[in-house]
Design a protein around this motif. Sequence first.
Motif, PDB file in Angstrom:
ATOM      1  N   UNK A 197       0.853  -1.174   0.000  1.00 50.17           N
ATOM      2  CA  UNK A 197       0.000   0.000   0.000  1.00 50.17           C
ATOM      3  C   UNK A 197       0.896   1.233   0.000  1.00 50.17           C
ATOM      4  N   UNK A 198       0.599   2.152  -0.918  1.00 56.05           N
ATOM      5  CA  UNK A 198       1.409   3.366  -0.988  1.00 56.05           C
ATOM      6  C   UNK A 198       0.813   4.419  -0.082  1.00 56.05           C
ATOM      7  N   UNK A 199       1.673   5.275   0.435  1.00 65.33           N
ATOM      8  CA  UNK A 199       1.262   6.334   1.345  1.00 65.33           C
ATOM      9  C   UNK A 199       1.473   7.675   0.649  1.00 65.33           C
ATOM     10  N   UNK A 200       0.360   8.404   0.398  1.00 61.87           N
ATOM     11  CA  UNK A 200       0.453   9.685  -0.277  1.00 61.87           C
ATOM     12  C   UNK A 200       0.688  10.766   0.771  1.00 61.87           C
ATOM     13  N   UNK A 201       1.683  11.579   0.518  1.00 60.67           N
ATOM     14  CA  UNK A 201       2.012  12.666   1.436  1.00 60.67           C
ATOM     15  C   UNK A 201       1.228  13.913   1.026  1.00 60.67           C
ATOM     16  N   UNK A 202       0.687  14.601   2.014  1.00 60.79           N
ATOM     17  CA  UNK A 202       0.017  15.866   1.762  1.00 60.79           C
ATOM     18  C   UNK A 202       1.083  16.955   1.840  1.00 60.79           C
ATOM     19  N   UNK A 203       1.341  17.667   0.739  1.00 57.34           N
ATOM     20  CA  UNK A 203       2.419  18.647   0.730  1.00 57.34           C
ATOM     21  C   UNK A 203       2.127  19.881   1.594  1.00 57.34           C
ATOM     22  N   UNK A 204       0.871  20.072   2.009  1.00 60.38           N
ATOM     23  CA  UNK A 204       0.513  21.251   2.784  1.00 60.38           C
ATOM     24  C   UNK A 204       0.805  21.003   4.268  1.00 60.38           C
ATOM     25  N   UNK A 205       1.466  21.938   4.924  1.00 61.07           N
ATOM     26  CA  UNK A 205       1.712  21.788   6.365  1.00 61.07           C
ATOM     27  C   UNK A 205       0.386  21.729   7.125  1.00 61.07           C
ATOM     28  N   UNK A 206       0.317  20.942   8.177  1.00 62.42           N
ATOM     29  CA  UNK A 206      -0.949  20.799   8.916  1.00 62.42           C
ATOM     30  C   UNK A 206      -1.494  22.132   9.433  1.00 62.42           C
ATOM     31  N   UNK A 207      -0.654  23.023   9.889  1.00 62.63           N
ATOM     32  CA  UNK A 207      -1.153  24.296  10.421  1.00 62.63           C
ATOM     33  C   UNK A 207      -1.839  25.124   9.327  1.00 62.63           C
ATOM     34  N   UNK A 208      -1.304  25.067   8.136  1.00 61.39           N
ATOM     35  CA  UNK A 208      -1.920  25.802   7.024  1.00 61.39           C
ATOM     36  C   UNK A 208      -3.259  25.167   6.660  1.00 61.39           C
ATOM     37  N   UNK A 209      -3.292  23.843   6.650  1.00 61.57           N
ATOM     38  CA  UNK A 209      -4.527  23.127   6.323  1.00 61.57           C
ATOM     39  C   UNK A 209      -5.607  23.433   7.362  1.00 61.57           C
ATOM     40  N   UNK A 210      -5.242  23.463   8.624  1.00 61.36           N
ATOM     41  CA  UNK A 210      -6.193  23.777   9.687  1.00 61.36           C
ATOM     42  C   UNK A 210      -6.721  25.197   9.501  1.00 61.36           C
ATOM     43  N   UNK A 211      -5.831  26.136   9.205  1.00 60.57           N
ATOM     44  CA  UNK A 211      -6.231  27.522   8.994  1.00 60.57           C
ATOM     45  C   UNK A 211      -7.212  27.625   7.814  1.00 60.57           C
ATOM     46  N   UNK A 212      -6.902  26.925   6.729  1.00 61.79           N
ATOM     47  CA  UNK A 212      -7.793  26.955   5.567  1.00 61.79           C
ATOM     48  C   UNK A 212      -9.150  26.353   5.901  1.00 61.79           C
ATOM     49  N   UNK A 213      -9.154  25.277   6.661  1.00 56.43           N
ATOM     50  CA  UNK A 213     -10.423  24.656   7.049  1.00 56.43           C
ATOM     51  C   UNK A 213     -11.221  25.578   7.980  1.00 56.43           C
ATOM     52  N   UNK A 214     -10.540  26.256   8.888  1.00 54.11           N
ATOM     53  CA  UNK A 214     -11.220  27.203   9.770  1.00 54.11           C
ATOM     54  C   UNK A 214     -11.839  28.343   8.967  1.00 54.11           C
ATOM     55  N   UNK A 215     -11.116  28.830   7.961  1.00 59.45           N
ATOM     56  CA  UNK A 215     -11.638  29.891   7.107  1.00 59.45           C
ATOM     57  C   UNK A 215     -12.848  29.399   6.322  1.00 59.45           C
TER      58      UNK A 215
END
Length: 71
Positions: A1-19
């Motif tokens: 099983x391959x593991x895809x990496x999310x290139x976005x840092x978690x803090x940025x992703x959280x901020x975008x989701x909050x917005x």
Amino acid sequence: MTHTMNPMPPSRRVRELEERVAQLESEIAELRRHHLRVAELADLVTELVVPLADRDPERVERAIAAFNQSL
């Protein structure tokens, strides 16, 4: 099983989701205002149709005046 990496840092992703959540909450509030206005207009139509059907011009005038005040 391959593991895809999310290139976005978690803090940025959280901020975008909050917005996005804030934007969706704002849109929901706007939809609620529109739905309330539609309900008010439906009430007005009901208030007008019955007096019109009964040929009650005084009730029609009162309904129109109440609508104009609500604007």
